[in-house]
Each structure stands twice: as C-alpha cells, then as structure tokens.
Design a protein around this motif. Structure first.
Motif, PDB file in Angstrom:
ATOM      1  N   GLU B  75      36.180  73.106  71.426  1.00  0.00           N
ATOM      2  CA  GLU B  75      36.790  73.036  72.761  1.00  0.00           C
ATOM      3  C   GLU B  75      36.505  74.335  73.507  1.00  0.00           C
ATOM      4  O   GLU B  75      36.419  75.399  72.909  1.00  0.00           O
ATOM      5  CB  GLU B  75      38.318  72.871  72.646  1.00  0.00           C
ATOM      6  CG  GLU B  75      38.754  71.562  72.029  1.00  0.00           C
ATOM      7  CD  GLU B  75      38.791  70.433  73.038  1.00  0.00           C
ATOM      8  OE1 GLU B  75      38.400  70.669  74.202  1.00  0.00           O
ATOM      9  OE2 GLU B  75      39.200  69.325  72.658  1.00  0.00           O
ATOM     10  N   PRO B  76      36.354  74.278  74.841  1.00  0.00           N
ATOM     11  CA  PRO B  76      36.181  75.520  75.586  1.00  0.00           C
ATOM     12  C   PRO B  76      37.476  76.339  75.590  1.00  0.00           C
ATOM     13  O   PRO B  76      38.567  75.802  75.402  1.00  0.00           O
ATOM     14  CB  PRO B  76      35.840  75.037  76.998  1.00  0.00           C
ATOM     15  CG  PRO B  76      36.379  73.659  77.078  1.00  0.00           C
ATOM     16  CD  PRO B  76      36.303  73.091  75.695  1.00  0.00           C
ATOM     17  N   ALA B  77      37.305  77.640  75.829  1.00  0.00           N
ATOM     18  CA  ALA B  77      38.440  78.561  75.743  1.00  0.00           C
ATOM     19  C   ALA B  77      39.577  78.162  76.682  1.00  0.00           C
ATOM     20  O   ALA B  77      40.749  78.277  76.331  1.00  0.00           O
ATOM     21  CB  ALA B  77      37.974  79.983  76.039  1.00  0.00           C
ATOM     22  N   TRP B  78      39.214  77.699  77.888  1.00  0.00           N
ATOM     23  CA  TRP B  78      40.292  77.421  78.862  1.00  0.00           C
ATOM     24  C   TRP B  78      41.169  76.272  78.394  1.00  0.00           C
ATOM     25  O   TRP B  78      42.369  76.262  78.659  1.00  0.00           O
ATOM     26  CB  TRP B  78      39.723  77.145  80.241  1.00  0.00           C
ATOM     27  CG  TRP B  78      38.774  75.994  80.358  1.00  0.00           C
ATOM     28  CD1 TRP B  78      37.432  76.033  80.169  1.00  0.00           C
ATOM     29  CD2 TRP B  78      39.088  74.650  80.686  1.00  0.00           C
ATOM     30  NE1 TRP B  78      36.890  74.799  80.362  1.00  0.00           N
ATOM     31  CE2 TRP B  78      37.877  73.925  80.682  1.00  0.00           C
ATOM     32  CE3 TRP B  78      40.280  73.990  80.994  1.00  0.00           C
ATOM     33  CZ2 TRP B  78      37.826  72.563  80.965  1.00  0.00           C
ATOM     34  CZ3 TRP B  78      40.226  72.627  81.287  1.00  0.00           C
ATOM     35  CH2 TRP B  78      39.015  71.936  81.263  1.00  0.00           C
ATOM     36  N   ARG B  79      40.587  75.328  77.658  1.00  0.00           N
ATOM     37  CA  ARG B  79      41.423  74.222  77.196  1.00  0.00           C
ATOM     38  C   ARG B  79      42.341  74.684  76.064  1.00  0.00           C
ATOM     39  O   ARG B  79      43.507  74.304  76.002  1.00  0.00           O
ATOM     40  CB  ARG B  79      40.537  73.056  76.759  1.00  0.00           C
ATOM     41  CG  ARG B  79      41.288  71.756  76.794  1.00  0.00           C
ATOM     42  CD  ARG B  79      40.378  70.565  76.714  1.00  0.00           C
ATOM     43  NE  ARG B  79      39.743  70.236  77.969  1.00  0.00           N
ATOM     44  CZ  ARG B  79      38.585  69.578  78.039  1.00  0.00           C
ATOM     45  NH1 ARG B  79      37.937  69.245  76.939  1.00  0.00           N
ATOM     46  NH2 ARG B  79      38.084  69.277  79.197  1.00  0.00           N
ATOM     47  N   ILE B  80      41.805  75.510  75.192  1.00  0.00           N
ATOM     48  CA  ILE B  80      42.631  76.042  74.110  1.00  0.00           C
ATOM     49  C   ILE B  80      43.794  76.835  74.692  1.00  0.00           C
ATOM     50  O   ILE B  80      44.928  76.742  74.219  1.00  0.00           O
ATOM     51  CB  ILE B  80      41.775  76.918  73.167  1.00  0.00           C
ATOM     52  CG1 ILE B  80      40.708  76.043  72.505  1.00  0.00           C
ATOM     53  CG2 ILE B  80      42.645  77.584  72.115  1.00  0.00           C
ATOM     54  CD1 ILE B  80      39.778  76.793  71.584  1.00  0.00           C
ATOM     55  N   ALA B  81      43.500  77.602  75.748  1.00  0.00           N
ATOM     56  CA  ALA B  81      44.577  78.361  76.392  1.00  0.00           C
ATOM     57  C   ALA B  81      45.655  77.406  76.892  1.00  0.00           C
ATOM     58  O   ALA B  81      46.854  77.700  76.807  1.00  0.00           O
ATOM     59  CB  ALA B  81      44.008  79.179  77.548  1.00  0.00           C
ATOM     60  N   ARG B  82      45.245  76.241  77.401  1.00  0.00           N
ATOM     61  CA  ARG B  82      46.247  75.287  77.909  1.00  0.00           C
ATOM     62  C   ARG B  82      47.035  74.638  76.784  1.00  0.00           C
ATOM     63  O   ARG B  82      48.138  74.153  77.011  1.00  0.00           O
ATOM     64  CB  ARG B  82      45.562  74.211  78.741  1.00  0.00           C
ATOM     65  CG  ARG B  82      45.080  74.769  80.063  1.00  0.00           C
ATOM     66  CD  ARG B  82      44.577  73.687  80.957  1.00  0.00           C
ATOM     67  NE  ARG B  82      44.045  74.297  82.179  1.00  0.00           N
ATOM     68  CZ  ARG B  82      43.612  73.604  83.214  1.00  0.00           C
ATOM     69  NH1 ARG B  82      43.644  72.280  83.178  1.00  0.00           N
ATOM     70  NH2 ARG B  82      43.152  74.216  84.267  1.00  0.00           N
ATOM     71  N   PHE B  83      46.452  74.598  75.579  1.00  0.00           N
ATOM     72  CA  PHE B  83      47.203  74.072  74.441  1.00  0.00           C
ATOM     73  C   PHE B  83      48.304  75.031  73.999  1.00  0.00           C
ATOM     74  O   PHE B  83      49.114  74.689  73.155  1.00  0.00           O
ATOM     75  CB  PHE B  83      46.272  73.815  73.236  1.00  0.00           C
ATOM     76  CG  PHE B  83      45.293  72.699  73.461  1.00  0.00           C
ATOM     77  CD1 PHE B  83      45.580  71.662  74.331  1.00  0.00           C
ATOM     78  CD2 PHE B  83      44.083  72.684  72.787  1.00  0.00           C
ATOM     79  CE1 PHE B  83      44.671  70.636  74.539  1.00  0.00           C
ATOM     80  CE2 PHE B  83      43.169  71.655  72.986  1.00  0.00           C
ATOM     81  CZ  PHE B  83      43.474  70.634  73.871  1.00  0.00           C
ATOM     82  N   GLY B  84      48.300  76.246  74.544  1.00  0.00           N
ATOM     83  CA  GLY B  84      49.387  77.165  74.241  1.00  0.00           C
ATOM     84  C   GLY B  84      48.996  78.358  73.400  1.00  0.00           C
ATOM     85  O   GLY B  84      49.841  78.994  72.781  1.00  0.00           O
ATOM     86  N   LEU B  85      47.685  78.669  73.367  1.00  0.00           N
ATOM     87  CA  LEU B  85      47.282  79.876  72.646  1.00  0.00           C
ATOM     88  C   LEU B  85      46.859  80.939  73.651  1.00  0.00           C
ATOM     89  O   LEU B  85      46.001  80.692  74.486  1.00  0.00           O
ATOM     90  CB  LEU B  85      46.123  79.567  71.688  1.00  0.00           C
ATOM     91  CG  LEU B  85      45.640  80.741  70.833  1.00  0.00           C
ATOM     92  CD1 LEU B  85      45.261  80.260  69.445  1.00  0.00           C
ATOM     93  CD2 LEU B  85      44.485  81.495  71.466  1.00  0.00           C
ATOM     94  N   ALA B  86      47.514  82.091  73.594  1.00  0.00           N
ATOM     95  CA  ALA B  86      47.129  83.186  74.476  1.00  0.00           C
ATOM     96  C   ALA B  86      46.420  84.250  73.652  1.00  0.00           C
ATOM     97  O   ALA B  86      46.773  84.486  72.502  1.00  0.00           O
ATOM     98  CB  ALA B  86      48.345  83.788  75.154  1.00  0.00           C
ATOM     99  N   HIS B  87      45.409  84.868  74.253  1.00  0.00           N
ATOM    100  CA  HIS B  87      44.623  85.879  73.548  1.00  0.00           C
ATOM    101  C   HIS B  87      44.518  87.102  74.439  1.00  0.00           C
ATOM    102  O   HIS B  87      44.006  87.020  75.540  1.00  0.00           O
ATOM    103  CB  HIS B  87      43.236  85.288  73.245  1.00  0.00           C
ATOM    104  CG  HIS B  87      42.276  86.261  72.624  1.00  0.00           C
ATOM    105  ND1 HIS B  87      40.954  85.980  72.448  1.00  0.00           N
ATOM    106  CD2 HIS B  87      42.449  87.503  72.127  1.00  0.00           C
ATOM    107  CE1 HIS B  87      40.351  87.016  71.870  1.00  0.00           C
ATOM    108  NE2 HIS B  87      41.243  87.954  71.683  1.00  0.00           N
TER     109      HIS B  87
END
Lengths: 656, 249
Positions: B75-87
């Motif tokens: 998955e692209p980073a922006w979608r992972i961020a929307r799943f609730g993972l912040a980096h």
C-alpha cells in the motif's frame, strides 16, 4: 503628460501578457518545484490547437476553446507530470531544467509536423470587443477592448491563483508536496495526486494564456515569443519565484517602460536599436545579481531523500580487464576504419556532414567539461562559440589574420567572456546560474551579435579563401577533415586528461557537494571560473571550426536556441564522458542528414528526436549511450564469467 | 479498544532493500495495542528501514506488514497513514518552507472542517505555548527540538493508533530530550501504541513495555526490556570483534 500616456498605455497589453506568463512560472515553481521553461511551449500548444480547430476544421470558437484550453491544457500538464517530472528526484535541479528545456526545444518543432503550419488566431475577446474604443484616458488616448480584456484576464487570473495557493487546502498541500512528497504522504495525503492536480492547474493556466493572448497584438511566435518568455522570467525572478502579485506588477512595468522608452527614444539611436531590446535581459541579470531570495532557491530539500536508492556506479569503474581490452581494441579498429573511409571512399556530402559533426563534437566537449564534470549548467555555449567565430572573422577581415590563428584568438576571447560570466554569477548555483547564462546568451543574441561592428549586420561575415592557409574549401582535399580531426583528438584528449587529473577531481568534488568540496580545501570560486574558462575556450575552438565550414557567419547562427539544443543533445547521449560528446556531435549531423531524405513535413523532427532523448534523461541521468554501454558491459561480463566457469563446454546460447 | 488482543502493528518475515542494497532480512515482531516497543541496535542495523517499511516509505520486498490486522504491504504511504499509523521520520519531520501554523493545519485538515481545525490548533498551542508564539514563522527557522515538538503536537491533538518515532532525541540537548520524552509519554496516555527507534538505550527502555534489538538487518532479540540491555551489548561486542578480525586479517 498626454504624450506619456499615449506611449505608456499601448504597453499595458504587452505587460499583461508578460504578467500572465510570469504568474504561470511562479505558480508552477510554487506548486510543482519545477522552474518550467517549457511553460511557454505549453501555452503555444493550446494556441496552436485552437487555431488548427478553428481554421482547418471550422469548429465553433467555444468548442475549440473547450478542447484547446479545458481539455488539452490540463491534459498536457498531466502528461508532463506522469511521463516526465514524476520520474525526476526533486533534488535534481539540472534534470528538471533540462527536461523543461527539451520541451521548449521539442514542442514547437513537433507541432507543425503533426498538424501542419498554422497561423495563430486567438479567441475573440471574452467580454470586450477588441475593436470598440470604450473610453479615452486623458483627452485622446483610446482604450479599446484589447486593453480591457488583457487587464481583466490578468487580474482575474492573479486573484484566483493567489486565493488557490494561499487559502485553500489544495494550495497548502501543493506547496507541501514541492518540499517533500513523502512527508506529505505521511500526513495521509496522496502526494502524487496533489502534484498531478498542480500540473493540471498549471496546464490549464498555460492554455488559457496561450489562447487568450493571441487576439492582442502580442503573437506567440518567434522573436516576440522570446521577449515574452524573458520578460516573464525576469519578472518571476524579481519576485524570487515566490510572490505572484510582485511578479505580475513587475511584468506590467517591464511592458509599459519598454513601450514608453520606445516612444521617446529616436529610432536611429544606439539606445533604440540595442539597449531597448536588451532591457528585459538586463532586468533579469539585475534580478539574479541583487535579489537575495534567488540565491536560496531549491534549498528546502526533501528530508526523506535518503529513501531513494543510491545511483549506480559509472561504467568505467565496473569494467573488468578483459572486457576493457576488448573495448579498446574495437574502438581503435573503428577509429582507424573511419579515418581510412573518410580519406578514400566517403562521398563528399557525407564527408562534409561528418566534418561538421566533429566540429560540433568539439563544442559539445565544452558541455561535457562544464556540466558533466563540474556540474555547472550553462545555457550560453552556442554564444561562446559565436564569440570566437565573429572574433576570428573580424580579425581576418580587418587585419588579414589567418582564420585558424584568429580562431585561437577567438577561443581566448570566448574563454574570457565565460570567465567573466562565471565571476559575475559566483553567488548563484543551479537554477540561478542556468538563468544567468541564458540571460547572457539572449543579451548577445539581441543586442551584440546583430551589431554592425560585430557581425557586419544581418548579412553576416562571408569567409574569403585567402583567409585560410590551406585549401580548406576544396571538396576532396581532405585538408579540412584532417584539421578538424586533429583538433578534435587534441580537445578530446585534453578533456579526458583534465577529467582524470587534479583539476578534474576538484571539479567532480564540486559537482558532488559544494559544501564538501569547500571542506577539503577546494577553492570553489576559482574552480568554477576555471571550468567556465576552459569550457569557453573549447566552445570557441568548435565555433571557429563550424564557421570555416559554413563559410558565412550570420548573426542568427549562434542563437540561444542552439545553446539549449546543445545541452539537451549532450545530456541525451551522455554528459559525463568524452565519448558522449563525440557521439552527440556525430549523431546530430547524421540524423539531420538522414532527415534530408525524409518528407518535407518531417524536417523539424531532428530536435524532437533529441528532445525525446532528453526525456529519457529523466529516468537515466547518465545518458542513453552510457546506459546502453553499461548494459552491454554487463552482458559481456556475464558471457565472460560463464566461459571462465565452464571452459570445456562450447559457447552457451539461450538461457538455462 | 479493550478486549481486542490483536496486535496493532505486526511485521512478519519482512525483507527490504534500497535498489540493489538489501537492508532487512526477515524481520518479525509485533506491537500490542497501547504498548511501547523500543527498537534498538547499532548504526546501520536497519532500525530506520524498519520504521520506513512500517509506514510504507520503503516497500517490503517480501513478508507482510499488518496495521490493525490489515495487511498493508504494497500500500502507498498515504493510505497506511489513513489506517492510523503515524511516522515521525529521523531528522527533520516538518515542512521547512511552510509556517508552523500551516504545518499544523496540513495535518489537521484531513480530519475535519474549519471549525475543527481551529479547535485543534487551540489545543496544540495550549500544550506547546512556544508554537503559538512562533506560529507565523517558517518551520525551518525552528530549532531541532522545537521541530520535534511540532511533530509531536500534530500527533497529540489527533492521536493515531500507532506512532513510529525515529530517533527523536538525535542531536538534541539533554534538557530538550526530556521535553520530547514528556511529549511521547503524553501520546502514550492517549492510548497510542509507540515504536520508539533510539540510540539512547536507557531513555527508550525506561518507557518501553518490550524491546527489539536489530543486528545487520535481522532481529537479534525480541522480548521484555529487562533483557534488551544485555542483547545490545552483545551485538555491539560482536561487531567490535568482527571489526578487529577484519583489521588483523
């Protein structure tokens, strides 16, 4: 007062045209991080397609407008993003500029090939009738629809874009995406889509500008087009590529001041013929020298750039000894065969063509040294070549000096000019430096080369046989070939030696990291001036050789477009190596000659081919030739390795 | 949230590479809901790469990454961020060219309208008054510590399910590190699970509920923090021995 108004008001539509482009340049830079010199070419596409639909296909104006501006404009922007700029890492300023340049070189050449020649027509003014005089300023300065439309268009565009960029969610995301798309992705935003949207918006604006500007007196063609782009670039530079309102105001001022001065100056004076056309360039140079913001362009780097894999090592570093020996043998065999062919069976036409290719190769070596080794982008190499050619011509003309000796003197002159240019732009790098050299090239094009004292006016200087010691014009005497070959071998060997020697290491260090190079004690200003001076000398030598073959040195011969094409061509084949420059030179003339056999309509394709090549640069900055070389070397290494492993078995064919 | 014992972040046999250079070789560990995992190891062990694979910046070449039970590999980073993972990446994690306030707004605007954004801004400024003072300044003019606090402010106001914090203390004065860790503790109190990549072993272990020690792209230790100290020393020892051998041979 009345007279002042009379002179100044006609400048307004010009100023507005400059403003629309200046705002477009700032917009693209702010939302995509690319200083898109191809922006003008984008506008040209829409204007061209609009004209094609209206003239050739009798479409109603509104339908042509929708197609050319609403569909083609953003579509082209999206295509540029998808196929070009997305592939370029945001830190690679040179690649971004070169890609923009190849658009500028390629697109105007491509359109007539696809659509046939067009006379640009514009959309009828949207709100105001162009011929109606709406009111008078003062007592008798008429203001017609053209003025009102231009002002309205500029103001509306400016307001909309400023609002978009400063107050909307999309504008904020666009600006963030320029700095670091990856960091933006970590915020949960699809950075690719944001950047694509930015390109679409910029494309729309470019299309709008192209179509709507055509009905004013400013046609988007030839010389006007240059002035338009330069005035726009100058205005954008004064705004430090940051503020759209400042860019717009400066652009309007440039337009108004030019026309006002034009009105007051007597047409026969030096000021009218030389200083006035040079005005926008002088503004650009002034901006580059004195606007502090321009020194810090491209400094906001992507903190996450280390996520990209490191670039592959250069070919020479990975070539095994056995392959190396093979390559060398084949090279010398080919060289020998080429020389023998030229002296024996080569038809005169092709001998002339290949000679020209070698002369170009010498000029291209200057790009190899400056851009490939030292990492400095110069867009004035053709100008430097021209300086040497004109110097040699004038020396021969007035003093009866041998043209070859004059060429050497000219090379020194070009070298000095290049050195001075480098000194003047010591504080600039990357984009700033590229613009500075472009401004210099344009300045020479417009104000210096056409002067009677330099080029003998529009007719140029015709070379006379008595200026040359050998019978260099004789078709089968091979004298010219031998001279060019000797010079090329000397120059190529010289550049190769410089690259390998101490100076080359210093220059390479400077290319890698200016900070790092300064840290190990490299005198950056001196190295940069040295690189420019050496490169100027090479360009000068090549220019003199080219002039001998062309026999007429015309003022338009060494224009800025040629400089742009030079850079584009060399980076296509390979900017890092001497071979790259020679292949570029020979490749250019061979393709040009082959095009002679193609149908008339396809003549313009030469530059398009090279522009396409430069687009490959986006993906492979080492150049097409280098890329293929690496592939072949790897293949050869694999074959050799296999043979060493199993010496008894015959050559293996096919894959396991 | 309670009663669900699926891990919030799970890496299973993950490998990754930068072009031809391989960095991770089958890394597996998991982070429970609300837990704090310290990710330790010497330079070049692959800590940052693990963080980048988790957030999608670097794609996993094999293995699977699950965020909240959902496989996000590829998955692209922006979608992972929307799943609730912040980096929060290593070094600078804010946009230099945007103002402090714009940085915050950029982060908040995904979640709500204008009213909610200004409420979020108020909240962030309340927790970090310094940011309010400098809200019109470009984020690039902030000091390193202030930039980290800005990153934390984004996370605190809208807590993600899991936060991957890469070398938050790098290059900061000890006092500032205290502030940053106070911020991290606050984030944890909001119920966010943490993956803390750290060079300063003691700081990280004080906060952690379990620890992962990496060695040359593989997991050398995964367990309670009490055993991590010894594991780290062992790894460092092994490395030093390897160096000495290489030097003597």
């Amino acid at each position: 007062m009345e007279q002042l108004l009379g002179f100044a008001v006609p400048g307004v539509p010009y100023g507005c045209a400059y403003a629309v482009f200046a705002v477009g340049l700032v917009l693209t830079y702010q939302t995509t991080g690319v200083f898109n010199v191809g922006y003008g070419a984008q506008a040209y596409v829409s204007a061209f397609i609009f004209a094609w639909l209206v003239d050739d296909h009798a479409w109603p104006t509104w339908a042509a407008f929708v197609c050319a501006v609403v569909i083609v404009g953003p579509g082209l922007g999206l295509a540029l993003d998808r196929f070009l700029f997305r592939r370029i890492p945001s830190s690679n300023t040179t690649a971004k500029i070169v890609t923009g340049l190849s658009l500028l070189v390629g697109i105007p050449a491509l359109l007539p090939v696809v659509f046939g020649n067009q006379n640009l027509v514009g959309a009828p003014s949207i709100v105001f009738n162009p011929d109606t005089v709406y009111f008078h300023l003062g007592a008798d300065v008429p203001v017609n629809g053209i003025y009102l439309s231009a002002v309205l268009l500029t103001v509306v565009m400016l307001v909309v874009l400023v609002l978009l960029l400063r107050t909307t969610r999309l504008g904020l995301e666009m600006r963030a995406a320029v700095e670091s798309p990856r960091l933006l992705e970590l915020e949960g935003v699809n950075a690719r889509r944001v950047t694509a949207t930015a390109w679409a918006v910029c494309g729309l604006m470019a299309g709008l500008a192209g179509v709507l500007l055509a009905p004013t007196e400013v046609t988007v063609q030839a010389q006007d087009y240059v002035t338009l782009m330069v005035a726009a670039i100058a205005a954008a530079a004064i705004a430090a590529l940051r503020s759209m309102p400042v860019a717009a105001v400066v652009a309007v001022l440039i337009g108004v001041l030019s026309l006002t001065a034009q009105g007051y100056l007597p047409t026969s004076s030096f000021w009218y013929s030389a200083a006035l056309p040079a005005f926008p360039f002088l503004v650009l140079v002034g901006a580059l020298l004195f606007v502090p913001g321009l020194r810090h362009l491209d400094e906001a780097t992507d903190p996450l750039s280390s996520v990209d894999p490191p670039p592959p090592p250069p070919v020479a570093g990975v070539r095994g000894r056995e392959v190396d020996r093979l390559v060398r043998t084949v090279f010398f065999a080919l060289l020998f065969a080429a020389v023998v062919s030229m002296l024996t069976w080569m038809p005169p036409t092709w001998e002339t063509v290949l000679n020209q290719g070698m002369a170009y190769s010498v000029v291209f070596l200057s790009v190899t040294l400056l851009t490939g080794t030292a990492g400095q982008l110069s867009l004035a190499q053709a100008t430097l070549a021209g300086i040497a050619a004109f110097t040699a011509g004038q020396l021969a003309n007035h003093l009866g000096l041998d043209f070859l000796v004059g060429g050497a003197v000219g090379a020194v002159a070009a070298s000095v000019v290049a050195g001075v240019l480098a000194l003047a732009s010591l504080r600039l790098r990357g984009l700033g430096l590229a613009l500075m050299t472009l401004a210099a090239a344009l300045l020479f094009d417009v104000a210096i080369f056409p002067a009677q004292a330099v080029s003998g006016g529009t007719g140029g200087i015709t070379l006379e046989p008595r200026w040359l010691p050998l019978d260099l014009f004789a078709p089968n005497g091979h004298a010219y070939f031998l001279v060019v070959l000797l010079v090329l071998v000397l120059c190529a060997g010289g550049v190769a030696l410089v690259q390998r020697g101490t100076v080359g290491r210093f220059l390479a260090a400077m290319r890698g990291s200016e900070l790092g190079a300064a840290g190990i004690g490299v005198n950056l200003p001196w190295q940069r001036v040295l690189a420019f001076a050496l490169s100027g000398a090479l360009a000068g030598v090549g220019g003199a050789l080219l002039a001998i073959q062309q026999t007429v040195i015309a003022p338009g011969e060494f224009n800025y477009q040629l400089s742009l094409a030079f850079v584009v061509i060399v980076v296509t084949t390979g900017v890092g190596t001497v071979e790259g420059a020679i292949q570029a030179g020979i490749g250019l003339v061979v393709v040009q000659q082959l095009m002679q056999y193609a149908p008339q309509r396809l003549q313009g394709l030469t530059f398009v081919l090279f522009a396409l090549g430069a687009l490959a640069y986006a993906a492979h900055p080492e150049g097409v030739v280098e890329l293929e070389k690496r592939r072949w070397t790897e293949r050869a290494e694999r074959v050799l390795a296999r043979r060493h492993r199993a010496p008894a078995t015959p050559a293996v064919t096919g894959r396991p | 949230m309670t009663g669900d014992d699926r891990p919030i972040l799970e890496l299973d046999e993950v490998s990754a590479a930068y072009g031809p250079y391989r960095a991770l070789f089958g890394v597996s560990f998991s982070v429970a809901r609300g837990a704090v995992v310290a990710l330790l190891g010497p330079n070049g062990a692959g800590k940052s790469t693990v963080a980048r694979v988790a957030s999608g910046l670097v794609p996993a070449s094999s293995g699977s990454v699950r965020v909240d039970g959902r496989d996000v590999a590829g998955e692209p980073a922006w979608r992972i961020a929307r799943f609730g993972l912040a980096h929060v990446p290593e070094g600078r994690g804010v946009f230099d060219s945007l103002s402090v306030e714009e940085n915050l707004v950029l982060s908040f605007q995904r979640r709500g309208g204008r009213v909610q954004i200004s409420a979020s801004l108020e909240q962030a400024y309340e927790r970090f008054p310094l940011l309010k003072e400098r809200r019109q300044d470009r984020a690039g003019t902030l000091s390193g510590g202030q930039q980290r606090l800005l990153s934390l402010a984004k996370v605190l106001v809208a807590p993600p399910k899991v936060l991957v914090a890469d070398e938050l203390s790098l290059g900061l004065a000890p006092g500032v590190v205290d502030d940053v860790y106070a911020g991290l503790a606050d984030v944890r109190r909001e119920g966010t699970a943490l993956v803390v990549v750290e060079q300063q072993v003691d700081r990280a272990l004080a906060l952690a509920s379990s620890a992962v020690v990496l060695e040359r792209g593989t997991v050398a230790y995964f367990g309670p923090p009490s055993g991590a100290r010894a594991a780290v020393e062992e790894v460092v020892d092994r490395r030093a021995r390897g160096r000495r051998q290489a030097a003597s041979s």
